[in-house]
Scaffold this active site. Structure first.
Site, PDB file in Angstrom:
ATOM      1  N   THR A  48       0.837  -1.197   0.000  1.00  0.00           N
ATOM      2  CA  THR A  48       0.000   0.000   0.000  1.00  0.00           C
ATOM      3  C   THR A  48       0.871   1.245   0.000  1.00  0.00           C
ATOM      4  OG1 THR A  48      -0.074   0.285   2.414  1.00  0.00           O
ATOM      5  CG2 THR A  48      -1.732  -1.152   1.428  1.00  0.00           C
ATOM      6  N   ASP A  49       0.334   2.335  -0.541  1.00  0.00           N
ATOM      7  CA  ASP A  49       0.953   3.620  -0.253  1.00  0.00           C
ATOM      8  C   ASP A  49       0.800   3.856   1.242  1.00  0.00           C
ATOM      9  OD1 ASP A  49       2.170   6.088  -0.486  1.00  0.00           O
ATOM     10  OD2 ASP A  49       0.939   6.728  -2.172  1.00  0.00           O
ATOM     11  N   TRP A  50       1.649   4.694   1.803  1.00  0.00           N
ATOM     12  CA  TRP A  50       1.723   4.831   3.260  1.00  0.00           C
ATOM     13  C   TRP A  50       0.416   5.386   3.824  1.00  0.00           C
ATOM     14  CZ3 TRP A  50       5.368   2.424   1.311  1.00  0.00           C
ATOM     15  CH2 TRP A  50       6.458   1.955   2.041  1.00  0.00           C
ATOM     16  N   GLY A  51      -0.251   4.570   4.656  1.00  0.00           N
ATOM     17  CA  GLY A  51      -1.543   4.952   5.206  1.00  0.00           C
ATOM     18  C   GLY A  51      -2.695   4.696   4.260  1.00  0.00           C
ATOM     19  N   GLY A  52      -2.440   3.970   3.173  1.00  0.00           N
ATOM     20  CA  GLY A  52      -3.450   3.784   2.140  1.00  0.00           C
ATOM     21  C   GLY A  52      -4.324   2.565   2.302  1.00  0.00           C
TER      22      GLY A  52
END
Length: 806
Positions: free
Chosen positions: A228-232
């Protein structure tokens, strides 16, 4: 499975623990089984491994690394071999810094010139972007580490990027927004893919079965890891079902527990977890040996490679009266803040701490040019300064030629925010106008990562676009200006006359629930060429200090061949571009599309035969009725040119097709068949979609939930939430007024547009989802009940932590 023997020894809890990060940049290790953690670092154009506490916003300094030209710059080189060489350097430096996965390259399409992260992406054309990305990936992974191509997919705006729903028809999705990923993944063989923050047609990309399973793993045969993108991460179990192995950053075990509960309840099969674990273990062990040994790299050698890359990527856009190259005896005035303090990279998660830096002033002095002085001329961040302008004008009046360094500052182009206009700051254009009154021999050197409007271009005789040229960009620009290097860069994006001319003008950005890609396949030059829209500079445009002649075109079923001659007086590099256009009107198509390119070095007077092969993407289109790639049987125009608008040779080729049903009712899609898509009516767009488009506005009567943003607190039932919103707006205004634009931008990116779930996903477990429930109670009007919930859940979390420690 490759690691079945190891997975068989793991407990359910251990397997689940591998599915999210240990901290901000590192994956979980399992000492009992000798499974190490791996390190992931930002770095599309240089390694950003932070030396202090980790963050995703570029706040903390990183270890020194070579800052190479940004992707938007390298795209102008049109040189796949150069991309691969830069990838090798990036991979070498990553391995030296014990980085297993380098988070790049980014290959999202430049749908709109105002996207704040365009400097980090290659092009408006998927074929060019895909080929360059594949080169980067091969180079990075030649060192044994992994590249991580991003952001998959249709992440083309920064505003509300963590929750916006991208509404796009299937053909446009395949032909425009996925083709670059297809090329990069198949030809580059990347070991990792990063999913984007946004939703795609109603579901988050990392949970989207059509995107992640049917296309990525099914059609493309991808066997690697999705992170995932960070926090995604939205719904962790839904992400697992879609084949998303790794959630970053860690959530202190909260989402691991969600996976375990889903398996024990039967919602998720343990075999799905086993497959994800196997792919992640392969990434861990395949990159482990590369970072096991520290490998030094030559700082000077990599700096020189960065300079050479910049030289191939700088674009000469105007050279009236052959004002360039500069003569040694020219009395030169250097004006513009960027000459002294170069802008050579973007802002946000890609900020690199450079090993060395060049500036133009020092390099000009070393070149022997007879400069008569330097003046900054303007205040970098847009504030008016009449005294600086007067001093610059006074200097310009004494010079034969003025080098005027203009551009966009670091807080105008930044991750998390889109630009507000395509214009240069007013104080810079005021300076240009004032200088022109006393000296018409002006050469502008631009420093910015994306397209700008140039209503002032008639007032300059020379225009050199350096884009974001990396740490060695200063010397590279001077070598271009003096003629030591013949410019060979060509634009990888179109420059419209004005922002209003862009095809997505009326549908960018999505402000609330969704963003509609009403222009369909017509982005960039596909739109301008099809509609004969006049532009400032076309796609593929760039000048040289020499000239080239094209002749003797031969077209066969497999390739084209022709002769290219350097008809000028100095050696040079020419970028040859092959475009193909279908002559049938049964299916709406762009007038022409890029299908091959190459870069050729020729001595003065030299002639060479050039051959460009057709491939599986040359004649295809995606048929929404058959749900597969097809070839329309028709005659095709074959164009060879120096840009999309400068076609030198043209031929015809009849191509046998797959003879499948036509996908569209022409009468119901008149705008798409004409290409006039600047203002598509909703009913025609919905006919293209094949379904109703969702309502693009927030439902202000509904309570706010996990995926609503803090900006929506303006509509909250809770008075405290509405006050918090007003406080955010006031603080942003105050920071801008105080000249703290960078901090103001950071607040907009990391607070204002953050979904509530981001409070849990980005805080490393400090706030969990149960506590977030309490926050939402407060936001939705149950203030005291929410406070009690937060306090209660905080105490429970502390007790669980103590229990684990004991």
């Amino acid at each position: 499975m490759k690691y079945a023997h190891l997975i068989g020894k793991m407990t359910l809890e251990e397997k689940a623990s591998l599915m999210s990060g240990k901290d901000f940049w590192t994956t979980q290790n399992i000492d009992r089984l000798g499974i190490p953690g791996i390190f992931l670092a930002d770095g599309p154009h240089g390694i950003r491994k932070q030396a202090a506490a980790a963050d995703h916003l570029g706040l903390n300094a990183s270890l020194p690394a070579t800052c190479y030209p940004a992707a938007a710059t390298i795209a102008n080189s049109w040189n796949v071999e150069l991309a691969e060489k830069l990838g090798e350097c990036l991979g070498q430096e990553a391995a030296a810094q014990q980085v297993n996965v380098l988070l790049g390259p980014g290959i999202n399409m430049k749908r709109n010139p105002l996207c704040g992260r365009n400097f980090e992406y290659f092009s408006e054309d998927p074929y060019l972007a895909g080929k360059l990305a594949a080169g980067y990936i091969r180079g990075i992974q030649a060192n044994g580490i992994s590249a991580c191509v991003k952001h998959f997919a249709v992440n083309n705006q920064e505003e509300r990027r963590m929750s916006i729903d991208t509404i796009v028809d299937e053909r446009t999705l395949r032909e425009i927004y996925l083709t670059a990923f297809e090329i990069a993944i198949k030809e580059g063989e990347t070991k990792a893919v990063m999913s984007s923050y946004n939703q795609l047609n109603g579901s988050y990309t990392n949970e989207n079965i059509h995107l992640m399973q049917e296309i990525l793993r099914g059609e493309w045969g991808y066997k690697g890891v999705v992170v995932t993108d960070w926090g995604g991460s939205n719904d962790r179990v839904a992400g697992m079902l879609a084949g998303n192995e790794l959630e970053m950053p860690g959530t202190a075990g909260e989402t691991n527990e969600e996976i375990i509960r889903a398996i024990r309840s039967g919602m998720l099969s343990e075999s799905v977890l086993d497959e994800c674990t196997d792919r992640l273990l392969d990434l861990i062990y395949s990159t482990g040996s590369a970072v096991g040994q520290t490998k030094a790299f030559s700082v000077i050698e990599h700096h020189e490679i960065a300079r050479s890359a910049a030289e191939e990527s700088i674009v000469l856009l105007k050279n009236e009266e052959d004002i360039l190259p500069l003569r040694k005896e020219t009395r030169l005035a250097v004006i513009g803040d960027f000459a002294e303090k170069p802008r050579f990279q973007g802002a946000g998660s890609s900020i690199v701490n450079p090993t060395l830096t060049d500036n133009v002033l020092g390099c000009l002095e070393q070149s022997g040019i007879a400069g008569i002085g330097y003046e900054p001329g303007f205040e970098r961040y847009g504030k008016g300064d009449a005294w600086k302008r007067r001093k610059a004008v006074s200097l310009a009046a004494k010079a034969e030629v003025v080098l005027l360094f203009l551009g966009l500052d670091e807080v105008t182009e930044a991750e998390g925010l889109d630009r507000q206009s395509m214009r240069l700051p007013e104080n810079q254009t005021d300076l240009l106008n004032a200088v022109h009154e006393v000296n018409s021999n002006i050469v502008v050197i631009l420093s910015c990562g994306s397209a700008i409007e140039m209503p002032w271009i008639h007032k300059v005789k020379g225009l050199v676009h350096g884009y974001l040229a990396g740490q060695a960009g200063g010397e590279a620009i001077v070598r271009i200006l003096t003629g030591e290097v013949n410019p060979s860069g060509k634009l990888a994006e179109t420059y419209p006359l004005s922002y209003a001319d862009t095809p997505s003008y009326h549908s960018f950005p999505g402000k609330e629930v969704s963003v509609e890609y009403r222009e369909g396949i017509y982005i960039g030059y596909r739109y301008y060429d099809t509609t004969d829209k006049e532009v400032l500079f076309p796609f593929g445009y760039g000048l040289s200090y020499t000239t080239f002649a094209y002749s003797n075109l031969q077209v066969s079923k497999s390739h084209v061949a022709f002769e290219l001659t350097n008809s000028g007086g100095v050696p040079g590099l020419e970028i040859v571009q092959l475009y193909v256009g279908c002559r049938s009107d049964k299916i709406f198509r762009a007038k022409k599309e890029l299908k091959a390119f190459t870069k050729i070095y020729l001595y003065a007077g030299e002639t060479r035969t050039v051959s460009l092969a057709f491939d599986d993407k040359t004649f295809r289109y995606f048929n929404v009725k058959t749900n597969r790639w097809e070839i329309e049987e028709a005659e095709y125009s074959i164009y060879l040119g120096a840009s999309s608008a400068d076609i030198q040779l043209e031929g015809l080729l009849f191509v046998e097709g797959t003879r499948t049903p036509l996908p569209y009712d022409k009468e119901k899609l008149p705008a798409y068949y004409s290409g006039l898509v600047n203002h598509i009516p909703l009913d025609e767009f919905e006919h293209l979609l094949g379904t109703k488009a969702p309502v693009p506005d927030w439902d202000r009567m509904q309570p706010l939930g996990y995926n609503d943003t803090l900006a929506q607190c303006q509509y909250a039932r809770g008075a405290a939430a509405r006050f918090t919103y007003r406080l955010m707006v006031f603080m942003h205004w105050l920071l801008v007024k105080a000249g703290k634009r960078s901090t103001a931008n950071l607040m907009m990116m990391s607070v204002y547009h953050m979904p509530f779930r981001g409070l849990a996903r980005m805080t490393g477990g400090r706030i969990n989802m149960a506590m977030l429930d309490g926050v939402l109670m407060m936001v939705n009007g149950d203030f005291f009940k929410g406070v009690r919930c937060v306090v209660r859940e905080q105490r429970r979390k502390q007790k669980r932590q103590k229990s684990r420690e004991q």
